[in-house]
Design a protein around this motif. Structure first.
Motif, short mmCIF file in Angstrom:
data_model
loop_
_atom_site.label_atom_id
_atom_site.label_comp_id
_atom_site.label_asym_id
_atom_site.label_seq_id
_atom_site.Cartn_x
_atom_site.Cartn_y
_atom_site.Cartn_z
N GLU A 3 1.20 4.33 -2.94
CA GLU A 3 1.24 5.78 -2.63
C GLU A 3 2.42 6.45 -3.34
OE1 GLU A 3 -0.83 7.88 -0.83
OE2 GLU A 3 -2.17 6.14 -0.94
N HIS A 4 3.58 5.80 -3.27
CA HIS A 4 4.77 6.32 -3.96
C HIS A 4 4.48 6.48 -5.45
CE1 HIS A 4 7.79 6.32 -0.79
NE2 HIS A 4 7.47 5.08 -0.44
N SER A 57 0.84 -1.21 0.00
CA SER A 57 0.00 0.00 0.00
C SER A 57 0.87 1.26 0.00
CB SER A 57 -0.97 0.00 1.18
OG SER A 57 -0.27 -0.07 2.39
N GLU A 58 2.01 1.21 0.67
CA GLU A 58 2.95 2.35 0.63
C GLU A 58 3.54 2.49 -0.78
OE1 GLU A 58 5.30 2.87 4.74
OE2 GLU A 58 5.20 0.78 4.07
N GLU A 85 -3.79 1.35 -9.41
CA GLU A 85 -2.59 1.70 -8.63
C GLU A 85 -1.60 0.53 -8.57
OE1 GLU A 85 -5.67 2.37 -7.69
OE2 GLU A 85 -5.73 4.56 -7.43
N SER A 129 2.56 9.51 -6.79
CA SER A 129 3.26 10.81 -6.84
C SER A 129 3.70 11.16 -8.27
CB SER A 129 4.47 10.82 -5.89
OG SER A 129 5.47 9.95 -6.40
#
Length: 361
Positions: A51-52, A47-48, A83, A55
């Motif tokens: 997020e990266h 999940s991180e 994603e 960007s």
């Protein structure tokens, strides 16, 4: 040869959907590999990682909306989230860039030979990475009316990689590990942009001027017919590009930064295998120079021999797993490709030389 071939036709979204639906197994394999890898390298969860990846969205939207459509198509076809696919395409930025500790890069040994040494333009490389990614490899045959036809070897879910197009452009790729990255366009989308190009000038225009988010080596060959061809080795970075290597008809690149200009802005973090990278580069140059000194005819067979070289194993050009390395760093030659841009023909071998032979694709 164990590789699934997909014929992808139509709009960006249709091409993506077919990639995702026909290559669902390979996409899932990529997701599993990179979830482990991101955790092993950076201690970040999936999940991180997503997020990266997000960007980079603003930059990609400005750069090429078709790429977003194609990634959305893959997600729909494979039944995963957009994603997830974006994270796969930003995997170099997530795993290899902005690195503060030791890390490990893929891409390995890339070579080109062209005029004045031979009348043809031939490029090739071994792609050394996690052996599990053998199960994610796809051979894509892409036809989209606004771009040249593309033949590309990639990992499931990733829309840009190593290959060539109907306009005589071909690309090999070496990852570089550095301490900085930007939120611009991920490297793998830069690779696809090169393959979407009709000329060398167009290809360079899409990767220069800090348009790409992280550093990498792009070895680009171009042959426009009648014995007119050349190869250039471009190190790309968030701070601009630099050409490395000479004009004597041969180029070699591995996994360390060669450009002093690029090093002014970035630190090369490839400590774990800097000697490995340097020695493979010197060995590849030695092999080419030996063929020249012996007045041998240089052709696809020469590349087969060079890319199968086992000198200094396991850290040889034909790379073997180093069992003493931490598990997530045990890399080996996953595939090897030779592209004759003058003939618009390519030869692929999945696995190391002891496992398989090259076949025309």
């Amino acid at each position: 040869m164990m590789i699934k071939k997909l014929k992808l036709r139509g709009s960006a979204r249709e091409i993506g959907y077919e990639h995702g639906s026909q290559g669902k197994h390979e996409v899932i394999q990529s997701l599993e590999t990179y979830e482990k890898l991101f955790y092993g390298y950076k201690n970040i969860s999936w999940s991180e990682a997503k997020e990266h990846a997000l960007s980079h969205m603003k930059a990609i939207e400005k750069y090429n909306l078709d790429m977003i459509e194609e990634m959305e198509g893959i997600a729909d076809g494979a039944g995963v989230e957009f994603e997830d696919i974006l994270a796969l395409n930003a995997r170099s930025e997530i795993a290899l860039a902005g690195s503060k500790g030791t890390a490990f890069s893929d891409g390995c040994t890339a070579m080109a030979v062209t005029n004045p040494l031979i009348p043809e333009t031939i490029i090739g490389q071994n792609w050394d990475w996690k052996s599990t990614q053998k199960g994610s490899l796809l051979l894509l045959d892409i036809q989209n009316k606004s771009n040249p036809d593309i033949t590309m070897v990639t990992e499931g879910g990733i829309i840009g990689k190593i290959g060539f197009n109907s306009s005589g452009i071909g690309i090999c790729f070496n990852a570089l590990i550095t301490d900085k990255k930007s939120n611009e366009v991920p490297i793998h989308l830069g690779l696809r942009s090169v393959l979407n190009s009709y000329s060398l000038t167009e290809a360079i225009s899409k990767i220069k001027g800090g348009q790409l988010a992280s550093a990498a080596s792009f070895l680009i060959g171009y042959d426009e017919g009648n014995g007119k061809g050349m190869a250039v080795n471009v190190e790309v970075s968030p701070f601009g590009i630099d050409y490395v290597g000479g004009n004597d008809g041969k180029l070699v690149h591995t996994n360390h930064i060669c450009s002093d200009l690029i090093k002014q802005n970035l630190e090369d973090m490839n400590e774990f295998r800097h000697d490995d990278s340097m020695l493979r580069k010197k060995r590849a140059e030695q092999l080419i120079n030996t063929s020249i000194a012996n007045h041998e005819a240089i052709n696809e067979q020469s590349f087969e021999e060079w890319l199968s070289d086992e000198f200094n194993a396991p850290n040889s050009i034909n790379h073997f797993k180093n069992e003493r390395a931490p598990e997530h760093r045990r890399m080996e030659t996953v595939f090897s490709i030779i592209i004759n841009l003058s003939k618009k023909k390519a030869f692929l071998r999945v696995g190391k030389s002891v496992e398989d032979k090259y076949e025309e694709i």
